[in-house]
Motif scaffolding. Sequence first.
Motif: not given
Lengths: 118, 117
Positions: B37, B39, B41-45, B91, B105-109
């Motif tokens: 994914x 992301x 700056x506006x924040x959506x995935x 991500x 879901x398990x996301x990375x950092x």
Amino acid sequence: EPEVTQTPSHQVTQMGQEVILRCVPISNHLYFYWYRQILGQKVEFLVSFYNNEISEKSEIFDDQFSVERPDGSNFTLKIRSTKLEDSAMYFCASSALQGALGERHGYTFGSGTRLTVV
Amino acid sequence: AQKVTQAQTEISVVEKEDVTLDCVYETRDTTYYLFWYKQPPSGELVFLIRRNSFDEQNEISGRYSWNFQKSTSSFNFTITASQVVDSAVYFCALSEDDGDTGNQFYFGTGTSLTVIP
């Protein structure tokens, strides 16, 4: 393209207040989820919901959180008494069950609600 | 233990350079799904790609390509000829097949990519 819709996009609330975040999942989806992302950190799973009950929840999802599907279209996350550390982006997601192997197709995230607790 | 590791916290490249974002995952399931994914700056995935564990073919979509290697549990993402609009946090995520209980879901950092004009 079907979308998961979240409202509001931004919400500011005072510490101690209750807040309800709203989501409209994709209409033929069966699984619903909430995730949280504290600013600058990774996206973390909160809860999954299927067949009108919670199917899985994380350690973050404590007693101050609750979810509900009050009607056939909305899926809500309620935070009972907000704390400063609840400030985050909250993502709703939904997915469909398809295929003999139970593959999860169409897993879709909403655009998020940015919650600021002051 | 982290299920998804993105060791690169921040990367800066000059426009038109190629850049590879690394992702290493850990799972005991034989059926699982990997995602990338974006992301902004506006924040959506923004969904980029989904891969299931039975399909190790690499994929190319325009300037984006993905290298899935089960032997090393890696699912790396390459942007060719980077552009300023590619600047975002990326991500990697893993979803395991949990049967009928729904799958989280398990996301990375995340890796923050900055493309310098």
